[in-house]
Write a protein that holds these residues in place. Structure first.
Motif, mmCIF file in Angstrom:
data_model
loop_
_atom_site.group_PDB
_atom_site.id
_atom_site.type_symbol
_atom_site.label_atom_id
_atom_site.label_comp_id
_atom_site.label_asym_id
_atom_site.label_seq_id
_atom_site.Cartn_x
_atom_site.Cartn_y
_atom_site.Cartn_z
ATOM 1 N N PRO A 180 0.803 -1.227 0.000
ATOM 2 C CA PRO A 180 0.000 0.000 0.000
ATOM 3 C C PRO A 180 0.834 1.275 0.000
ATOM 4 C CG PRO A 180 -0.811 -1.560 1.637
ATOM 5 C CD PRO A 180 0.512 -2.068 1.175
ATOM 6 N N LEU A 181 2.083 1.181 0.441
ATOM 7 C CA LEU A 181 2.933 2.369 0.552
ATOM 8 C C LEU A 181 3.750 2.618 -0.709
ATOM 9 C CD1 LEU A 181 4.281 1.791 4.186
ATOM 10 C CD2 LEU A 181 2.346 3.221 3.471
ATOM 11 N N VAL A 182 4.317 1.561 -1.296
ATOM 12 C CA VAL A 182 5.244 1.755 -2.415
ATOM 13 C C VAL A 182 4.855 0.986 -3.668
ATOM 14 C CG1 VAL A 182 7.172 2.217 -0.842
ATOM 15 C CG2 VAL A 182 6.742 -0.134 -1.606
ATOM 16 N N GLY A 183 3.783 0.207 -3.619
ATOM 17 C CA GLY A 183 3.378 -0.598 -4.759
ATOM 18 C C GLY A 183 3.945 -2.004 -4.672
ATOM 19 N N GLN A 184 3.305 -2.941 -5.376
ATOM 20 C CA GLN A 184 3.675 -4.341 -5.243
ATOM 21 C C GLN A 184 5.078 -4.621 -5.760
ATOM 22 O OE1 GLN A 184 0.825 -7.183 -6.734
ATOM 23 N NE2 GLN A 184 2.316 -8.840 -6.808
ATOM 24 N N ALA A 185 5.452 -4.047 -6.904
ATOM 25 C CA ALA A 185 6.762 -4.344 -7.490
ATOM 26 C C ALA A 185 7.885 -3.933 -6.559
ATOM 27 C CB ALA A 185 6.893 -3.652 -8.839
ATOM 28 N N ALA A 186 7.794 -2.712 -6.020
ATOM 29 C CA ALA A 186 8.839 -2.228 -5.110
ATOM 30 C C ALA A 186 8.834 -3.023 -3.805
ATOM 31 C CB ALA A 186 8.642 -0.738 -4.823
ATOM 32 N N ALA A 187 7.651 -3.391 -3.334
ATOM 33 C CA ALA A 187 7.561 -4.175 -2.099
ATOM 34 C C ALA A 187 8.214 -5.534 -2.284
ATOM 35 C CB ALA A 187 6.096 -4.339 -1.691
ATOM 36 N N GLU A 188 7.955 -6.180 -3.422
ATOM 37 C CA GLU A 188 8.582 -7.474 -3.687
ATOM 38 C C GLU A 188 10.090 -7.339 -3.799
ATOM 39 O OE1 GLU A 188 4.950 -9.734 -6.108
ATOM 40 O OE2 GLU A 188 6.785 -9.122 -7.156
ATOM 41 N N ALA A 189 10.536 -6.288 -4.482
ATOM 42 C CA ALA A 189 11.978 -6.088 -4.649
ATOM 43 C C ALA A 189 12.663 -5.924 -3.299
ATOM 44 C CB ALA A 189 12.240 -4.876 -5.533
ATOM 45 N N PHE A 190 12.052 -5.156 -2.420
ATOM 46 C CA PHE A 190 12.636 -4.964 -1.086
ATOM 47 C C PHE A 190 12.634 -6.274 -0.303
ATOM 48 C CE2 PHE A 190 12.294 -3.978 3.437
ATOM 49 C CZ PHE A 190 13.408 -3.151 3.610
ATOM 50 N N ALA A 191 11.543 -7.023 -0.387
ATOM 51 C CA ALA A 191 11.407 -8.246 0.414
ATOM 52 C C ALA A 191 12.407 -9.311 -0.003
ATOM 53 C CB ALA A 191 9.976 -8.789 0.311
ATOM 54 N N VAL A 192 12.601 -9.507 -1.303
ATOM 55 C CA VAL A 192 13.489 -10.591 -1.744
ATOM 56 C C VAL A 192 14.955 -10.261 -1.481
ATOM 57 C CG1 VAL A 192 11.843 -11.381 -3.475
ATOM 58 C CG2 VAL A 192 13.625 -9.754 -4.134
ATOM 59 N N ILE A 193 15.251 -9.028 -1.150
ATOM 60 C CA ILE A 193 16.604 -8.662 -0.706
ATOM 61 C C ILE A 193 16.684 -8.680 0.815
ATOM 62 C CG2 ILE A 193 18.320 -6.813 -0.637
ATOM 63 C CD1 ILE A 193 17.330 -5.957 -3.407
ATOM 64 N N ALA A 194 15.676 -8.129 1.474
ATOM 65 C CA ALA A 194 15.731 -7.973 2.930
ATOM 66 C C ALA A 194 15.594 -9.293 3.674
ATOM 67 C CB ALA A 194 14.635 -6.999 3.386
ATOM 68 N N VAL A 195 14.724 -10.184 3.215
ATOM 69 C CA VAL A 195 14.484 -11.427 3.968
ATOM 70 C C VAL A 195 15.725 -12.320 4.017
ATOM 71 C CG1 VAL A 195 13.154 -13.563 4.012
ATOM 72 C CG2 VAL A 195 11.983 -11.381 3.701
ATOM 73 N N PRO A 196 16.447 -12.545 2.904
ATOM 74 C CA PRO A 196 17.690 -13.309 3.038
ATOM 75 C C PRO A 196 18.703 -12.653 3.965
ATOM 76 C CG PRO A 196 17.030 -13.203 0.740
ATOM 77 C CD PRO A 196 16.139 -12.259 1.484
ATOM 78 N N MET A 197 18.761 -11.315 3.960
ATOM 79 C CA MET A 197 19.693 -10.625 4.842
ATOM 80 C C MET A 197 19.269 -10.773 6.308
ATOM 81 S SD MET A 197 21.999 -9.543 2.802
ATOM 82 C CE MET A 197 21.630 -11.100 1.959
ATOM 83 N N LEU A 198 17.975 -10.734 6.555
ATOM 84 C CA LEU A 198 17.466 -10.971 7.907
ATOM 85 C C LEU A 198 17.815 -12.379 8.373
ATOM 86 C CD1 LEU A 198 15.675 -10.330 10.387
ATOM 87 C CD2 LEU A 198 13.722 -11.131 9.042
ATOM 88 N N THR A 199 17.626 -13.349 7.495
ATOM 89 C CA THR A 199 17.937 -14.741 7.837
ATOM 90 C C THR A 199 19.419 -14.908 8.132
ATOM 91 O OG1 THR A 199 16.238 -15.294 6.202
ATOM 92 C CG2 THR A 199 17.477 -17.106 7.157
#
Length: 594
Positions: A103-122
């Motif tokens: 809702p804040l940045v759109g689906q494409a940007a949200a997916e891009a952030f998630a697929v980078i951030a989640v591996p780094m979090l792990t």
């Protein structure tokens, strides 16, 4: 090599809690380093593996309204249901992050952030817990080095690179948490944490079963060595209880369909029986060592009997019932799931690195003070178990790589201490080079490659990331075609599902082995059999990427008259009509004529 100078802390202390901030700062530095090194892949937006692509497809389906307990992939195999063997536990952080940011940045940007951030979090979770263990065992400085040295372990860091959103990184993190619980040496909290971590890992993938058994065996050894009976009972209780809770939360009951390749009711029965048995044994009158071994063996046998009665078909390996054609053409070519002796020689360098780490661990155990010798023995057994597992299934070497960071951290700290004491220049240079070669044995090869890089022909079949097809962009062009079903090699299917609304016949996921068999059969056969298979699935289009390994396998095994060989050679049969999509020449599309 610097001589050992160990200052080990006997038993659980608050040292790691006092230095948590230091460990977290080093973890943040490691994440920054990984992001910097991976910048090229991020800019090119290369998913490391088709599994990562299909994971995002599954998360998208969940966010689009597919049921939490519905793990079918409805756009694979138009003739049958295809339940995925993956767990919602891995989908959850991706779905939460994408759902919150869309809702804040759109689906494409949200997916891009998630697929980078989640591996780094792990990665941060895995190395924070490993660093805390290193602090407890060898002190603050070593704990920090252990975190950073994860970046020098290629088989480990591969599972945590950006866009690597499949489940392997979470499995490594679960082992790290269990390792932290095991290393505490207490009766309750540590074993409970280890049991819950193993339950989480087993729910993610049945591949964690040997590691869960290994941790349990170490707690059993603690029982035999020091009459510490509570730890094993608490571990088994937490493991069984955690598995039941997570199974209900992610699979549901009683309508959950049982499979041999994921935790099911039969597995829950095994762990309930063994947890109950160890709990009872803990409270009876103490037995002799031989009596305890016999009793624990009987408990394990009772658990296996329960498992075999509930699911006799699962007493073999999870892939034992795989279609022979799929096994021959696909399974044996998934190199990361095969033993080390079936790998290319290039694996020997990172394997040698881990073996060096194990030798250092043996040295640390042999020089440890008496009061900490037991803790080091448990570490050595865990390391040996993960190393053996990695020999049998090469991707499991990532677990051994995680543990290798601790002895390498000690080595680095000892070398730096030697350098700080001064000495002749030649001595300091020798110490530096020897330490670097032990920690990073691939360094000379990397330097040689940088000086004289090897050029790979564009026509030579390659991996997904090296293909000239540019799969994601090329698959996106298929969206311009009327929606239909695409007949494509297994490795291309996930990209088509991600980038279009089309369906595919099969991907490289073994529960759809009937459709996988037919895809393989069509490409290795010639007319009229290949056409009959394609038409049986109602395929509207056929797609081929000519410079991937998969089509070259089909063409080589099927011969010149096979469909794969004809398509690669540009000699398509007349029942296929070429479709121009504007993509690379190696990415070819045909419409299936009526």
């Amino acid at each position: 090599m610097p001589s050992p100078d160990l200052h080990l802390t006997p038993g659980p202390t608050r040292a790691e809690e006092a230095h948590l901030g230091h460990v977290l700062r080093m973890a943040a530095l490691l994440v920054a380093m990984v992001l910097l090194v991976s910048a090229g892949n991020i800019l090119a937006w290369r998913y490391p593996d088709p599994d990562d692509i299909l994971r995002l497809v599954q998360v998208r389906d969940l966010l689009a309204g597919q049921g939490w307990f519905d793990l079918d992939q409805h756009r694979i195999d138009p003739l049958r249901d295809v339940p995925m063997h993956w767990s919602r536990l891995v989908d959850l952080p991706l779905a939460l992050l994408i759902g919150a940011l869309t809702p804040l940045v759109g689906q494409a940007a949200a997916e891009a952030f998630a697929v980078i951030a989640v591996p780094m979090l792990t990665l941060g979770v895995a190395m924070a817990f490993t660093g805390l263990v290193a602090v407890r065992m060898l002190g603050r400085e070593t704990g920090g080095w252990a975190v950073l040295l994860a970046g020098t372990m290629p088989l480990l860091i591969h599972q945590f690179q950006p866009l690597r959103i499949d489940h392997h990184g979470w499995q490594i993190a679960c082992l790290a948490v269990a390792f932290w619980g095991l290393s505490r040496g207490d009766r309750r909290l540590g074993p409970i944490v280890a049991g819950l971590a193993m339950a989480w890992g087993l729910t993610i993938s049945i591949e964690m079963l040997p590691l869960a058994g290994l941790v349990g065996a170490i707690f059993a050894l603690r029982w035999l060595r020091s009459a510490e009976r509570a730890a094993l009972a608490h571990y088994m209780q937490a493991l069984a209880g955690g598995l039941i809770a997570l199974f209900l939360a992610t699979r549901g009951w009683p309508g959950a369909q049982a499979f041999c390749d994921a935790v099911g009711p039969a597995h829950l029965g095994f762990f309930c029986v063994t947890a109950l048995g160890t709990t009872i044994l803990r409270h009876v009158r103490p037995l002799s060592t031989i009596g305890t071994i016999v009793a624990l063996g009987a408990i394990g046998a009772a658990g296996l009997a329960c498992f075999g009665w509930a699911s006799p078909a699962c007493l073999g390996t999870p892939f034992g019932t795989l279609d022979p054609v799929v096994r021959d053409f696909w399974y044996v070519n998934v190199s990361e799931g095969r033993p080390i002796w079936e790998q290319d020689a290039v694996i020997l360098i990172p394997f040698a690195q881990i073996v060096i780490g194990f030798v250092l661990a043996v040295l640390l155990w042999s020089r440890a003070p008496e009061e900490t010798r037991g803790a080091w023995l448990e570490f050595l057994l865990l390391f040996a178990g993960t190393l053996l597992l990695g020999v049998l299934v090469v991707r499991s070497l990532a677990f051994a790589s995680l543990l290798a960071t601790i002895p390498f951290a000690w080595l680095l700290g000892a070398a730096l201490a030697r350098l700080r004491t001064g000495g002749a220049l030649w001595s300091r240079v020798a110490v530096s080079l020897a330490t670097m070669l032990l920690i990073i044995p691939a360094a000379p090869f990397a330097v040689a490659k940088a000086v004289a890089p090897v050029r790979v022909s564009a026509a030579e079949p390659g991996e997904i990331a090296m293909s000239s097809c540019d799969l994601e962009a090329s698959a996106r062009r298929l969206s311009a075609l009327p929606q239909g079903t695409v007949f494509a090699p297994l490795d291309i299917g996930p990209s088509i599902l991600l980038e279009t609304g089309h369906g595919v016949i099969a991907t490289g996921h073994h529960r759809a082995d009937k459709a996988m068999r037919d895809v393989i059969g069509a490409f290795v056969s010639g007319d009229p059999f290949s056409r009959l298979i394609v038409e049986a699935y109602g395929a509207d289009y056929l797609v081929m990427c000519t410079d991937l390994i998969e089509p070259s396998i089909y063409a080589g095994r099927g011969g010149e008259g096979s469909l794969a060989a004809r398509l690669v050679a540009g000699n398509a049969p007349d029942w296929l009509e070429p479709v121009e999509t504007g993509g690379p020449d190696t990415f070819r599309v045909w419409r299936v004529r009526d």
